[in-house]
Design an enzyme around this catalytic site. Structure first.
Site, PDB file in Angstrom:
ATOM      1  NE  ARG A   1      -6.743   0.068  10.884  1.00  0.00           N
ATOM      2  CZ  ARG A   1      -5.520  -0.168  10.416  1.00  0.00           C
ATOM      3  NH1 ARG A   1      -4.570   0.761  10.560  1.00  0.00           N
ATOM      4  NH2 ARG A   1      -5.224  -1.317   9.840  1.00  0.00           N
TER       5      ARG A   1
ATOM      6  CE1 TYR B   1      13.012  31.279   6.376  1.00  0.00           C
ATOM      7  CE2 TYR B   1      13.169  28.923   5.935  1.00  0.00           C
ATOM      8  CZ  TYR B   1      12.949  30.219   5.490  1.00  0.00           C
ATOM      9  OH  TYR B   1      12.650  30.436   4.174  1.00  0.00           O
TER      10      TYR B   1
ATOM     11  CE  LYS C   1      -0.417  -0.405   5.039  1.00  0.00           C
ATOM     12  NZ  LYS C   1      -1.245  -0.995   6.120  1.00  0.00           N
TER      13      LYS C   1
ATOM     14  CG  MET D   1       9.571  23.674   0.988  1.00  0.00           C
ATOM     15  SD  MET D   1       8.645  24.805  -0.053  1.00  0.00           S
ATOM     16  CE  MET D   1       7.684  25.709   1.154  1.00  0.00           C
TER      17      MET D   1
HETATM   18  C1  LIG Z   1      -0.536  -2.005   6.795  1.00  0.00           C
HETATM   19  C2  LIG Z   1      -1.189  -3.309   7.050  1.00  0.00           C
HETATM   20  C3  LIG Z   1      -0.438  -4.491   7.071  1.00  0.00           C
HETATM   21  C4  LIG Z   1       1.067  -4.493   7.062  1.00  0.00           C
HETATM   22  O1  LIG Z   1       1.508  -4.050   8.323  1.00  0.00           O
HETATM   23  P1  LIG Z   1       3.041  -3.910   8.713  1.00  0.00           P
HETATM   24  O2  LIG Z   1       3.014  -3.544  10.144  1.00  0.00           O
HETATM   25  O3  LIG Z   1       3.578  -2.839   7.844  1.00  0.00           O
HETATM   26  O4  LIG Z   1       3.679  -5.223   8.443  1.00  0.00           O
HETATM   27  C5  LIG Z   1      -1.118  -5.690   7.173  1.00  0.00           C
HETATM   28  N1  LIG Z   1      -2.480  -5.724   7.279  1.00  0.00           N
HETATM   29  C6  LIG Z   1      -3.220  -4.606   7.288  1.00  0.00           C
HETATM   30  C7  LIG Z   1      -4.687  -4.704   7.422  1.00  0.00           C
HETATM   31  C8  LIG Z   1      -2.603  -3.356   7.181  1.00  0.00           C
HETATM   32  O5  LIG Z   1      -3.339  -2.240   7.224  1.00  0.00           O
END
Ligand SMILES: *Cc1c(COP(=O)(O)O)cnc(C)c1O
Length: 338
Positions: free
Chosen positions: A122, A236, A31, A285
């Protein structure tokens, strides 16, 4: 130079995590464009190493990697079936009864998976919601049923065992492949592995996979250096003032490139051949300033992410986690894939 990404190290980390869960299939979580490192470059290498199951957050991310994977690779979409989503060639992980019925109405007979909430609150169906439609869902033949652990990076956290028990109770008698563990869950041990494990951050060299090979090196070009006299300030807000004669180097990257502003005078350094040059003054930046007085010669590039300062050490200095350091690295760097 720039952002170096070691694909062979990602593959080695995937194999090492897969070997920690020998009874399970190992997926790869890619992702957010492979945690910011370039999913289209990563997925073909993982496929070649044997990975057939991939996870993304959004359908759009799935469509972006679909052309880079053969048809026998499965791309699972963690956000499930959102209204109007184009899920062609993808497998939604359905998170609610609403998503399930939407999906069945629009994609009858197409592949899907299910996420249950085992306590994180979640994503996923709650126990009562699941109980009400469980028979109908199982009848429709999900690819697998998954849940996600909230505290897997803390092996002693009581939520791990609580979530494991809740997941077991909800999936008892389902006779469908099960998945609970991400990187942290793999390291918790075999009772967390079930049929499919979903490592993400460990592939990219991040904690909690302490034995990971380093994947990222970030080398920043030095634009100029200058002497700074006692009582002169740098950057800055004039937040850092020299107390003795110092030499300051200015490198070409800043918070617009994901070098978090919280790294200003935080104890983080730029490195020259293993020698630490503390970041002094505020991160701008497009620029970072570091004290290079200790160097005999200043090289063309200084490293922000390197063996001496891996992503999780940098994260500690910034008050965050390795995941955020990685995903903050944006597109402006010259990228080199090893
Ligand atoms: C991001 C995620 C993972 C991977 O998690 P890591 O801690 O990066 O290994 C696996 N399952 C779900 C549902 C996630 O959101």
């Amino acid at each position: 130079m720039g952002l170096q990404i070691d694909i062979a190290a990602i593959v080695a980390n995937w194999k090492a995590l897969a070997a920690r869960a020998p009874g399970a299939r190992a997926a790869a979580v890619v992702k957010a464009d492979g945690y910011g490192l370039g999913a289209s470059r990563i997925v073909p290498a993982l496929y070649q190493a044997g990975a057939r199951d991939f996870f993304v957050a959004l359908a759009k991310e799935g469509r972006a990697i679909r052309p880079h994977l053969p048809d026998d690779a499965t791309i699972n979409v963690l956000s499930g079936h959102m209204p109007g989503a184009d899920l062609d060639g993808l497998v939604p992980v359905l998170n609610s009864a609403e998503q399930f019925f939407r999906d069945r109405a629009i994609r009858p007979g197409a592949r899907f998976a299910i996420q249950l909430d085992s306590g994180m609150n979640r994503l996923g169906m709650e126990a009562a919601e699941w109980a009400a439609i469980r028979a109908e869902v199982l009848d429709a033949g999900p690819d697998f049923i998954m849940s996600h652990l909230a505290c897997a990076d803390e092996p002693d956290h009581p939520a791990n065992a609580t979530q494991l028990a809740a997941f077991r109770a909800m999936t008892d008698g389902c006779n469908v492949p099960l998945s609970l563990a991400a990187t942290g869950g793999i390291l918790l041990g075999p009772e967390y592995h079930f049929d499919l494990v979903r490592p993400g951050v460990g592939l990219y060299g991040g904690m909690p996979f302490a034995d990971a090979q380093q994947v990222v090196r970030l080398s920043l070009p030095v634009i100029q250096t200058r002497p700074v006299a006692p009582d002169e300030f740098v950057g800055y807000g004039a937040t850092w003032t020299a107390t003795a004669p110092r030499r300051i180097a200015t490198v070409a990257a800043g918070y617009a490139d994901g070098i978090l502003r919280a790294l200003s005078s935080s104890g983080a350094s730029l490195y020259a051949d293993g020698i630490a040059c503390p970041i002094v003054g505020r991160v701008s930046m497009d620029l970072v300033t570091a004290d290079v007085t200790e160097l005999r010669t200043v090289p063309d590039h200084l490293d922000l992410i390197c063996v001496e300062q891996p992503i999780d050490m940098l994260a500690d200095h910034a008050g965050t986690i390795g995941y955020e350091i990685l995903t903050a690295l944006r597109q402006r760097y010259e990228r080199v894939y090893l």
